[in-house]
Design a protein around this motif. Structure first.
Motif, PDB file in Angstrom:
ATOM      1  N   ASN A 165      -9.316  65.751 104.430  1.00 56.42           N
ATOM      2  CA  ASN A 165      -9.353  65.662 105.892  1.00 56.42           C
ATOM      3  C   ASN A 165     -10.523  66.462 106.448  1.00 56.42           C
ATOM      4  O   ASN A 165     -11.204  66.018 107.383  1.00 56.42           O
ATOM      5  CB  ASN A 165      -8.040  66.186 106.483  1.00 56.42           C
ATOM      6  N   LEU A 166     -10.758  67.637 105.875  1.00 58.01           N
ATOM      7  CA  LEU A 166     -11.887  68.439 106.340  1.00 58.01           C
ATOM      8  C   LEU A 166     -13.225  67.787 106.000  1.00 58.01           C
ATOM      9  O   LEU A 166     -14.194  67.918 106.752  1.00 58.01           O
ATOM     10  CB  LEU A 166     -11.813  69.842 105.725  1.00 58.01           C
ATOM     11  N   TRP A 167     -13.291  67.082 104.873  1.00 59.23           N
ATOM     12  CA  TRP A 167     -14.514  66.362 104.526  1.00 59.23           C
ATOM     13  C   TRP A 167     -14.823  65.292 105.578  1.00 59.23           C
ATOM     14  O   TRP A 167     -15.968  65.159 106.021  1.00 59.23           O
ATOM     15  CB  TRP A 167     -14.388  65.749 103.135  1.00 59.23           C
ATOM     16  N   ALA A 168     -13.806  64.583 105.999  1.00 57.31           N
ATOM     17  CA  ALA A 168     -14.012  63.574 107.038  1.00 57.31           C
ATOM     18  C   ALA A 168     -14.467  64.229 108.346  1.00 57.31           C
ATOM     19  O   ALA A 168     -15.373  63.725 109.030  1.00 57.31           O
ATOM     20  CB  ALA A 168     -12.731  62.782 107.249  1.00 57.31           C
ATOM     21  N   ASN A 169     -13.845  65.346 108.687  1.00 57.62           N
ATOM     22  CA  ASN A 169     -14.239  66.056 109.911  1.00 57.62           C
ATOM     23  C   ASN A 169     -15.668  66.594 109.803  1.00 57.62           C
ATOM     24  O   ASN A 169     -16.437  66.544 110.776  1.00 57.62           O
ATOM     25  CB  ASN A 169     -13.284  67.222 110.169  1.00 57.62           C
ATOM     26  N   PHE A 170     -16.007  67.107 108.643  1.00 54.46           N
ATOM     27  CA  PHE A 170     -17.350  67.638 108.407  1.00 54.46           C
ATOM     28  C   PHE A 170     -18.397  66.543 108.623  1.00 54.46           C
ATOM     29  O   PHE A 170     -19.410  66.751 109.312  1.00 54.46           O
ATOM     30  CB  PHE A 170     -17.414  68.183 106.984  1.00 54.46           C
ATOM     31  N   CYS A 171     -18.162  65.384 108.051  1.00 54.92           N
ATOM     32  CA  CYS A 171     -19.116  64.281 108.188  1.00 54.92           C
ATOM     33  C   CYS A 171     -19.199  63.806 109.639  1.00 54.92           C
ATOM     34  O   CYS A 171     -20.294  63.504 110.148  1.00 54.92           O
ATOM     35  CB  CYS A 171     -18.702  63.116 107.280  1.00 54.92           C
ATOM     36  N   ALA A 207     -18.683  65.636 112.306  1.00 51.66           N
ATOM     37  CA  ALA A 207     -19.393  66.650 113.084  1.00 51.66           C
ATOM     38  C   ALA A 207     -20.900  66.464 112.984  1.00 51.66           C
ATOM     39  O   ALA A 207     -21.633  66.710 113.948  1.00 51.66           O
ATOM     40  CB  ALA A 207     -18.995  68.043 112.609  1.00 51.66           C
ATOM     41  N   LEU A 208     -21.366  66.018 111.824  1.00 51.30           N
ATOM     42  CA  LEU A 208     -22.805  65.809 111.604  1.00 51.30           C
ATOM     43  C   LEU A 208     -23.244  64.398 111.957  1.00 51.30           C
ATOM     44  O   LEU A 208     -24.421  64.049 111.776  1.00 51.30           O
ATOM     45  CB  LEU A 208     -23.145  66.092 110.137  1.00 51.30           C
ATOM     46  N   ASP A 209     -22.294  63.581 112.450  1.00 52.55           N
ATOM     47  CA  ASP A 209     -22.574  62.164 112.728  1.00 52.55           C
ATOM     48  C   ASP A 209     -23.073  61.460 111.474  1.00 52.55           C
ATOM     49  O   ASP A 209     -23.982  60.633 111.515  1.00 52.55           O
ATOM     50  CB  ASP A 209     -23.599  62.037 113.863  1.00 52.55           C
ATOM     51  N   ARG A 210     -22.416  61.810 110.335  1.00 53.51           N
ATOM     52  CA  ARG A 210     -22.759  61.205 109.055  1.00 53.51           C
ATOM     53  C   ARG A 210     -21.507  60.622 108.388  1.00 53.51           C
ATOM     54  O   ARG A 210     -21.218  60.870 107.228  1.00 53.51           O
ATOM     55  CB  ARG A 210     -23.418  62.245 108.129  1.00 53.51           C
ATOM     56  N   GLU A 211     -20.781  59.801 109.165  1.00 52.34           N
ATOM     57  CA  GLU A 211     -19.588  59.175 108.606  1.00 52.34           C
ATOM     58  C   GLU A 211     -19.914  58.287 107.407  1.00 52.34           C
ATOM     59  O   GLU A 211     -19.029  57.987 106.595  1.00 52.34           O
ATOM     60  CB  GLU A 211     -18.874  58.343 109.672  1.00 52.34           C
ATOM     61  N   ASP A 212     -21.185  57.914 107.275  1.00 51.91           N
ATOM     62  CA  ASP A 212     -21.566  57.094 106.128  1.00 51.91           C
ATOM     63  C   ASP A 212     -21.309  57.804 104.804  1.00 51.91           C
ATOM     64  O   ASP A 212     -21.081  57.157 103.768  1.00 51.91           O
ATOM     65  CB  ASP A 212     -23.043  56.698 106.223  1.00 51.91           C
ATOM     66  N   LEU A 213     -21.315  59.147 104.837  1.00 50.03           N
ATOM     67  CA  LEU A 213     -21.099  59.889 103.596  1.00 50.03           C
ATOM     68  C   LEU A 213     -19.678  59.721 103.077  1.00 50.03           C
ATOM     69  O   LEU A 213     -19.447  59.808 101.858  1.00 50.03           O
ATOM     70  CB  LEU A 213     -21.399  61.379 103.815  1.00 50.03           C
ATOM     71  N   SER A 239     -28.427  68.732  97.887  1.00 49.47           N
ATOM     72  CA  SER A 239     -29.785  68.436  98.340  1.00 49.47           C
ATOM     73  C   SER A 239     -29.776  67.694  99.666  1.00 49.47           C
ATOM     74  O   SER A 239     -30.539  68.019 100.585  1.00 49.47           O
ATOM     75  CB  SER A 239     -30.513  67.612  97.273  1.00 49.47           C
ATOM     76  N   LEU A 240     -28.881  66.719  99.770  1.00 51.11           N
ATOM     77  CA  LEU A 240     -28.779  65.928 101.002  1.00 51.11           C
ATOM     78  C   LEU A 240     -28.386  66.814 102.178  1.00 51.11           C
ATOM     79  O   LEU A 240     -28.991  66.758 103.262  1.00 51.11           O
ATOM     80  CB  LEU A 240     -27.764  64.817 100.784  1.00 51.11           C
ATOM     81  N   LEU A 241     -27.356  67.660 101.976  1.00 50.46           N
ATOM     82  CA  LEU A 241     -26.869  68.504 103.059  1.00 50.46           C
ATOM     83  C   LEU A 241     -27.869  69.594 103.413  1.00 50.46           C
ATOM     84  O   LEU A 241     -28.008  69.953 104.594  1.00 50.46           O
ATOM     85  CB  LEU A 241     -25.523  69.120 102.680  1.00 50.46           C
ATOM     86  N   ALA A 242     -28.564  70.121 102.420  1.00 51.36           N
ATOM     87  CA  ALA A 242     -29.573  71.142 102.703  1.00 51.36           C
ATOM     88  C   ALA A 242     -30.644  70.579 103.622  1.00 51.36           C
ATOM     89  O   ALA A 242     -31.073  71.245 104.580  1.00 51.36           O
ATOM     90  CB  ALA A 242     -30.188  71.649 101.404  1.00 51.36           C
ATOM     91  N   ASP A 243     -31.102  69.374 103.361  1.00 56.06           N
ATOM     92  CA  ASP A 243     -32.116  68.743 104.213  1.00 56.06           C
ATOM     93  C   ASP A 243     -31.578  68.459 105.609  1.00 56.06           C
ATOM     94  O   ASP A 243     -32.321  68.546 106.593  1.00 56.06           O
ATOM     95  CB  ASP A 243     -32.587  67.436 103.575  1.00 56.06           C
ATOM     96  N   GLU A 244     -30.285  68.153 105.698  1.00 54.72           N
ATOM     97  CA  GLU A 244     -29.662  67.808 106.981  1.00 54.72           C
ATOM     98  C   GLU A 244     -29.454  69.067 107.836  1.00 54.72           C
ATOM     99  O   GLU A 244     -29.827  69.098 109.013  1.00 54.72           O
ATOM    100  CB  GLU A 244     -28.319  67.125 106.717  1.00 54.72           C
ATOM    101  N   LEU A 245     -28.856  70.095 107.255  1.00 53.08           N
ATOM    102  CA  LEU A 245     -28.425  71.244 108.045  1.00 53.08           C
ATOM    103  C   LEU A 245     -29.573  72.141 108.470  1.00 53.08           C
ATOM    104  O   LEU A 245     -29.469  72.843 109.475  1.00 53.08           O
ATOM    105  CB  LEU A 245     -27.392  72.055 107.254  1.00 53.08           C
ATOM    106  N   VAL A 246     -30.667  72.144 107.742  1.00 54.37           N
ATOM    107  CA  VAL A 246     -31.786  72.998 108.103  1.00 54.37           C
ATOM    108  C   VAL A 246     -32.444  72.543 109.410  1.00 54.37           C
ATOM    109  O   VAL A 246     -33.224  73.284 110.016  1.00 54.37           O
ATOM    110  CB  VAL A 246     -32.823  73.040 106.956  1.00 54.37           C
ATOM    111  N   GLU A 247     -32.100  71.368 109.874  1.00 55.39           N
ATOM    112  CA  GLU A 247     -32.644  70.862 111.139  1.00 55.39           C
ATOM    113  C   GLU A 247     -31.876  71.400 112.347  1.00 55.39           C
ATOM    114  O   GLU A 247     -32.325  71.252 113.489  1.00 55.39           O
ATOM    115  CB  GLU A 247     -32.598  69.331 111.157  1.00 55.39           C
ATOM    116  N   TYR A 248     -30.719  72.000 112.126  1.00 60.17           N
ATOM    117  CA  TYR A 248     -29.885  72.510 113.209  1.00 60.17           C
ATOM    118  C   TYR A 248     -30.070  74.016 113.390  1.00 60.17           C
ATOM    119  O   TYR A 248     -30.298  74.746 112.422  1.00 60.17           O
ATOM    120  CB  TYR A 248     -28.401  72.283 112.903  1.00 60.17           C
TER     121      TYR A 248
END
Length: 413
Positions: A266-272, A274-280, A301-310
């Protein structure tokens, strides 16, 4: 009170009426006896004349213009200090007198030293069968390493903790506080409380407790040890990552770090979300936690590239909105300014005669009927020597003779 029943006063703490003779120094023993003091016990800190507990001189830093180190101040509240020379027979006889009226004794001299002084468990049990006697050492009182000296960093290395602490491929690191000592102090407190309960409900006598820093570190390996037993493969360093939960780690942001704990589907779904990445959530590589563990490198690697933008605050606001456990990394200033710390009374202050206002963490033990208290500042060396001797029945002439014999040292204000 030595084995006698008593009725607790709600303002006095659950151990009110118990006397603890504290012949320990540095960290593990004093941390244990501070906890007992917070719980209401009377703690008598026995210190070497003129120098006292070694940590008194472990400075900088110290408080104000005082000679008391911040280290010493952190673990010695709720105690009274007697400057007693255990190297002298006259001093040891005073110690025996104090031990006859004590409920608990805590010591962390090298293994065998108390026996050499005829102050071991067998010696003191004869004069006080109700005494709970706790010895803390590096490796315990038996085994091939029992004679070895112990320091926290060595315990963290030998006990396995440093093999799983630090970044992969880099130098092992120790946990930032002396956790082997603190853990041993906690186990000592648990053991003492269990022995006191057994004394009251069972045999009505005390017993000997043997606590080692090394044993505590081995016990704290818990699921890491179990992972090894299950696979035969020793766990390795993973930084802030978790061996069986993904993502559960620190990520770099545009202006700092954010730590996330995605501990369920459930938290994984919420996490995705929150990042507007439901595709994950539809990506078969990451569909379940087992999948995410198997494909950790790709997801990291994917998340590191994503989160460093915030920005950190931006991420924290998003994760809060979607009920994802997350935090930035707090330093000490941040910790003691948080409303939760204030609400839980975990930032305390006490006035000291020479150091002024001394701040310290509060007790994490909260009772509905017999609360913990901070009743006394960390004592100055030998501050209560003559007071404690008088309470033990020594008259002025005898106290003067003990001073002249260098068995005790009077307080030098």
């Amino acid at each position: 009170m030595t084995g006698e029943a008593r009725e607790a006063d709600g303002d006095d703490g659950p151990l009110d009426g118990l006397t603890v003779l504290d012949a320990s120094r540095v960290l593990a023993g004093p941390f244990c006896t501070m906890q007992l003091g917070d719980l209401g016990a009377e703690v008598i800190k026995v210190e070497r004349p003129h120098t006292g507990d070694q940590t008194r001189s472990w400075q900088p830093p110290s408080y104000g213009d005082s000679d008391e180190s911040a280290y010493y101040m952190s673990i010695n509240r709720n105690k009274r200090s007697i400057a007693l020379n255990l190297a002298a027979e006259e001093g040891r006889e005073v110690f025996r007198t104090l031990a006859r009226e004590a409920d608990v004794l805590v010591e962390n001299f090298r293994v065998g030293k108390m026996d050499d002084w005829n102050l071991g468990y067998a010696d003191l049990h004869e004069g006080n069968p109700n005494l709970v006697y706790c010895s803390i050492s590096g490796y315990g009182e038996w085994g091939p390493d029992s004679h070895r000296p112990a320091y926290d960093i060595i315990m963290q290395a030998e006990g396995g903790l440093m093999s799983i602490t630090g970044e992969e491929g880099r130098t092992p690191v120790r946990v930032g506080v002396a956790i082997a000592d603190i853990g041993a102090g906690m186990y000592a407190t648990q053991g003492i409380l269990a022995a006191l309960l057994e004394r009251e409900l069972g045999s009505t006598e005390g017993q000997k407790i043997d606590i080692s820093l090394f044993d505590g570190q081995v016990a704290w390996m818990t699921y890491m040890a179990s992972n090894y037993f299950a696979t035969g493969d020793p766990p390795t360093r993973m930084g802030s990552k978790h061996p069986t939960i993904v993502p559960y780690q620190a990520f770099e942001t545009a202006d700092g770090y954010v730590v996330v704990a995605v501990g369920s589907e459930n938290l994984w779904a919420n996490f995705c979300a929150a990042l507007d990445r439901e595709d994950l959530t539809d990506d078969t590589r990451f569909a379940t936690n087992e999948d995410r563990v198997a494909n950790r490198e790709a997801l990291d690697s994917l998340l590191a590239d994503e989160l460093v933008e915030y920005a950190t605050d931006e991420l924290l606001a998003l994760f809060d909105e979607y009920d994802v456990p997350a935090s930035d990394v707090h330093d000490m200033a941040d910790v003691f300014e948080t409303p939760q710390v204030q609400a839980r009374d975990m930032h305390r202050e006490i006035e000291h005669p020479t150091a002024g206002t001394v701040a310290m963490p509060g007790s994490p033990m909260h009772f509905s009927g017999t609360p913990t208290t901070i009743r006394h500042y960390p004592p100055r060396l030998g501050e209560h020597t003559t007071e404690l001797l008088a309470e033990a029945g020594y008259d002025d002439a005898t106290i003067r003779a003990l001073i002249d014999a260098d068995a005790v040292a009077p307080f030098d204000d």
